[in-house]
Design a protein around this motif. Structure first.
Motif, mmCIF file in Angstrom:
data_model
loop_
_atom_site.group_PDB
_atom_site.id
_atom_site.type_symbol
_atom_site.label_atom_id
_atom_site.label_comp_id
_atom_site.label_asym_id
_atom_site.label_seq_id
_atom_site.Cartn_x
_atom_site.Cartn_y
_atom_site.Cartn_z
ATOM 1 N N ILE A 176 -77.559 -18.894 -28.547
ATOM 2 C CA ILE A 176 -75.970 -18.830 -28.701
ATOM 3 C C ILE A 176 -75.425 -18.662 -27.207
ATOM 4 O O ILE A 176 -74.336 -19.441 -26.797
ATOM 5 C CB ILE A 176 -75.565 -17.777 -29.553
ATOM 6 C CG1 ILE A 176 -76.027 -18.115 -30.767
ATOM 7 C CG2 ILE A 176 -74.036 -17.639 -29.337
ATOM 8 C CD1 ILE A 176 -75.580 -17.353 -32.092
ATOM 9 N N ASP A 177 -76.031 -17.902 -26.313
ATOM 10 C CA ASP A 177 -75.704 -17.742 -25.108
ATOM 11 C C ASP A 177 -75.796 -19.142 -24.221
ATOM 12 O O ASP A 177 -74.978 -19.510 -23.198
ATOM 13 C CB ASP A 177 -76.467 -16.537 -24.216
ATOM 14 C CG ASP A 177 -75.619 -15.944 -23.127
ATOM 15 O OD1 ASP A 177 -74.442 -15.406 -23.458
ATOM 16 O OD2 ASP A 177 -76.120 -15.625 -22.219
ATOM 17 N N MET A 196 -73.146 -24.699 -29.966
ATOM 18 C CA MET A 196 -72.645 -25.328 -30.940
ATOM 19 C C MET A 196 -73.326 -25.610 -32.352
ATOM 20 O O MET A 196 -72.469 -25.661 -33.479
ATOM 21 C CB MET A 196 -72.116 -26.769 -30.459
ATOM 22 C CG MET A 196 -71.243 -26.844 -29.260
ATOM 23 S SD MET A 196 -69.774 -26.139 -29.740
ATOM 24 C CE MET A 196 -68.793 -26.289 -28.134
ATOM 25 N N LYS A 197 -74.823 -25.825 -32.017
ATOM 26 C CA LYS A 197 -75.435 -25.786 -33.649
ATOM 27 C C LYS A 197 -75.223 -24.603 -34.339
ATOM 28 O O LYS A 197 -75.039 -24.806 -35.614
ATOM 29 C CB LYS A 197 -76.677 -26.375 -33.320
ATOM 30 C CG LYS A 197 -76.799 -27.646 -32.678
ATOM 31 C CD LYS A 197 -78.343 -28.160 -32.693
ATOM 32 C CE LYS A 197 -78.316 -29.612 -32.069
ATOM 33 N NZ LYS A 197 -79.728 -30.215 -31.886
ATOM 34 N N PHE A 198 -75.569 -23.700 -33.680
ATOM 35 C CA PHE A 198 -75.320 -22.235 -34.422
ATOM 36 C C PHE A 198 -74.141 -21.974 -35.148
ATOM 37 O O PHE A 198 -73.973 -21.362 -36.052
ATOM 38 C CB PHE A 198 -76.044 -21.104 -33.662
ATOM 39 C CG PHE A 198 -77.261 -20.847 -33.522
ATOM 40 C CD1 PHE A 198 -77.924 -20.250 -34.864
ATOM 41 C CD2 PHE A 198 -78.369 -21.328 -32.688
ATOM 42 C CE1 PHE A 198 -79.270 -19.973 -34.980
ATOM 43 C CE2 PHE A 198 -79.714 -21.136 -32.829
ATOM 44 C CZ PHE A 198 -80.237 -20.401 -33.967
ATOM 45 N N TRP A 268 -67.272 -19.835 -21.803
ATOM 46 C CA TRP A 268 -66.133 -19.816 -23.146
ATOM 47 C C TRP A 268 -66.423 -21.144 -23.747
ATOM 48 O O TRP A 268 -66.537 -22.194 -23.108
ATOM 49 C CB TRP A 268 -65.018 -19.378 -22.818
ATOM 50 C CG TRP A 268 -64.556 -18.328 -21.970
ATOM 51 C CD1 TRP A 268 -64.918 -17.921 -20.716
ATOM 52 C CD2 TRP A 268 -63.884 -17.125 -22.565
ATOM 53 N NE1 TRP A 268 -64.419 -16.363 -20.342
ATOM 54 C CE2 TRP A 268 -63.810 -16.074 -21.685
ATOM 55 C CE3 TRP A 268 -63.200 -16.709 -23.804
ATOM 56 C CZ2 TRP A 268 -63.298 -14.916 -21.753
ATOM 57 C CZ3 TRP A 268 -62.528 -15.602 -23.907
ATOM 58 C CH2 TRP A 268 -62.690 -14.787 -22.963
ATOM 59 N N SER A 269 -66.307 -21.250 -25.160
ATOM 60 C CA SER A 269 -66.435 -22.558 -25.736
ATOM 61 C C SER A 269 -65.279 -22.388 -26.987
ATOM 62 O O SER A 269 -65.287 -21.330 -27.557
ATOM 63 C CB SER A 269 -67.676 -22.893 -26.244
ATOM 64 O OG SER A 269 -68.156 -21.952 -27.094
ATOM 65 N N VAL A 320 -74.289 -31.888 -35.562
ATOM 66 C CA VAL A 320 -75.523 -31.957 -36.498
ATOM 67 C C VAL A 320 -75.994 -33.181 -36.709
ATOM 68 O O VAL A 320 -75.106 -34.381 -36.866
ATOM 69 C CB VAL A 320 -75.087 -31.166 -37.755
ATOM 70 C CG1 VAL A 320 -76.214 -31.217 -38.444
ATOM 71 C CG2 VAL A 320 -74.790 -29.511 -37.511
ATOM 72 N N PHE A 321 -77.264 -33.498 -36.660
ATOM 73 C CA PHE A 321 -77.764 -35.051 -37.146
ATOM 74 C C PHE A 321 -77.459 -35.356 -38.469
ATOM 75 O O PHE A 321 -77.880 -34.628 -39.368
ATOM 76 C CB PHE A 321 -79.491 -34.959 -36.754
ATOM 77 C CG PHE A 321 -79.660 -34.653 -35.187
ATOM 78 C CD1 PHE A 321 -79.865 -35.655 -34.448
ATOM 79 C CD2 PHE A 321 -79.928 -33.396 -34.866
ATOM 80 C CE1 PHE A 321 -80.273 -35.423 -33.267
ATOM 81 C CE2 PHE A 321 -80.084 -33.284 -33.511
ATOM 82 C CZ PHE A 321 -80.479 -34.161 -32.614
#
Length: 377
Positions: A176-177, A196-198, A268-269, A320-321
């Motif tokens: 996540i970081d 982004m996935k988590f 940041w995101s 996500v795939f």
């Protein structure tokens, strides 16, 4: 003694977790000293500092052994005939709940542990440990390995989040970081894809795989595997405008996320709801971010960046795939911003309050406010 010779009785589970261990007392929604929009589901209340600290304490990496070999209930076989091993389900449960803590801070709903995703991830982790080779889809085929097992292992390492030589639960914070595998401040993790996935609002389930390093030399392996989301929607996700990290409201420092790498300026995101904020390539690029340190010691301080700045990234991600074998779904791109204060001397401290204001390529604006706090106090 090689892992292939170890008896199961000599690898005891570190601790047994139950559902009751992860029932949290959120208390009353805190009265913030500022007004802010919410990240994620607008119906979820802000968490108090104590509620966040309780969640972090109940999922602390220290609750299980950081020696991967002690987290296996079935060993990995590093020579033919190969076996992928099996991780202690209690350790996997703690990793899942750690992920759910961070998702909840971001205003997202919990995900579940999926057996099929875990089995697939375990094949990838075993392949990495057997070959000693990291990287997405880069593992050579071990001599004598079954073609189907090798193909499944390569498929897992190609699409999963990968980590090496790190403990299972602490790895969640690493993903996540999102250090990005390099200390280059500008390019290390421009898209924070692991994060982004988590923190995907569509995510419904996870799987994990772990494998100890080959005794002859190599790497420990940890894989995180993601559900391919049918209909691309978490069933509990209600009305939302954006998902932000660090999230609005109270946000923990010294918690294994955001401030874990002193050499990397933390990102940041923000991911925007595509139903409200649609990225249109043909429009003039008006995107920018204004970061305001509201209570800076020497008075309010502001940084403004647009997409010409090397420390701001804006783009789209399918995250996500798609998976045609499971009905699949049409990937829908979401607009995301990733940015950081381009000042190597800048630090985030207990009590700091920041206001973030984003402008989209269409000239729309989004704003929110975050207060950092020391989660160890």
């Amino acid at each position: 003694m090689l892992p292939t010779q170890m008896e199961k009785s000599r690898i005891p589970p570190p601790i047994t977790f139950t559902d009751e261990d992860f029932i949290y007392n959120d208390g009353t929604e805190p009265q913030l000293s500022f007004t802010t929009n919410k990240s994620g589901d607008k119906a979820l209340p802000f968490l108090s500092k104590d509620a966040i600290k309780e969640r972090l304490a109940k999922t602390a990496p220290s609750l299980i052994d950081d020696d991967v070999s002690k987290l296996m209930v079935e060993p990995v076989s590093y020579t033919a005939p190969y076996s992928i091993g099996k991780a202690d389900p209690n350790a996997l449960r703690l990793a899942l709940e750690r992920a759910n803590v961070f998702r909840r801070i971001a205003g997202l709903h919990p995900v579940t542990l999926d057996e099929n995703l875990t089995t697939a991830a375990q094949k990838g982790a075993a392949l990495m440990a057997i070959t000693g080779v990291s990287g997405h889809g880069k593992q050579p085929k071990p001599e004598g390995m079954d073609n189907d097992l090798y193909s499944a292992g390569i498929a897992a390492t190609t699409k999963c989040n990968l980590a090496t030589n790190s403990s299972l639960v602490d790895t969640i914070g690493t993903f996540i970081d999102d250090h990005g595998g390099t200390g280059d401040n500008i390019h290390a993790n421009a898209k924070v894809g692991h994060r982004m996935k988590f923190l995907d609002h569509r995510l419904t389930s996870l799987g994990f795989g772990i494998a100890p390093a080959n005794p002859t030399g190599g790497i420990n392996a940890t894989l995180a595997n993601y559900s391919n989301l049918e209909n691309a929607k978490h069933p509990d996700m209600g009305s939302w405008d954006f998902v932000a990290w660090p999230a609005p409201g109270y946000f923990p420092l010294k918690a294994g996320v955001f401030d874990r790498y002193p050499s990397l300026l933390p990102r940041w995101s923000v991911t925007l709801n595509r139903e409200t904020y649609r990225f249109i390539i043909s429009q003039p690029n008006q995107a920018k971010v204004v970061i305001t340190h509201v209570n800076a010691p020497d008075g309010e301080k502001t940084w403004t960046y647009d997409t010409s700045a090397p420390n701001m990234y804006i783009g789209t991600s399918d995250i996500v795939f798609p998976d045609s074998s499971n009905g699949g779904y049409k990937p829908e791109p979401y607009m995301s911003y990733v940015f950081f204060i381009n000042d190597p001397t800048h630090r985030y401290n207990d009590g700091d309050i920041y206001k973030i204001e984003l402008t989209t390529p269409k000239g729309e604006t989004i704003s929110y406010t975050t207060e950092f706090f020391d989660a160890t106090k």
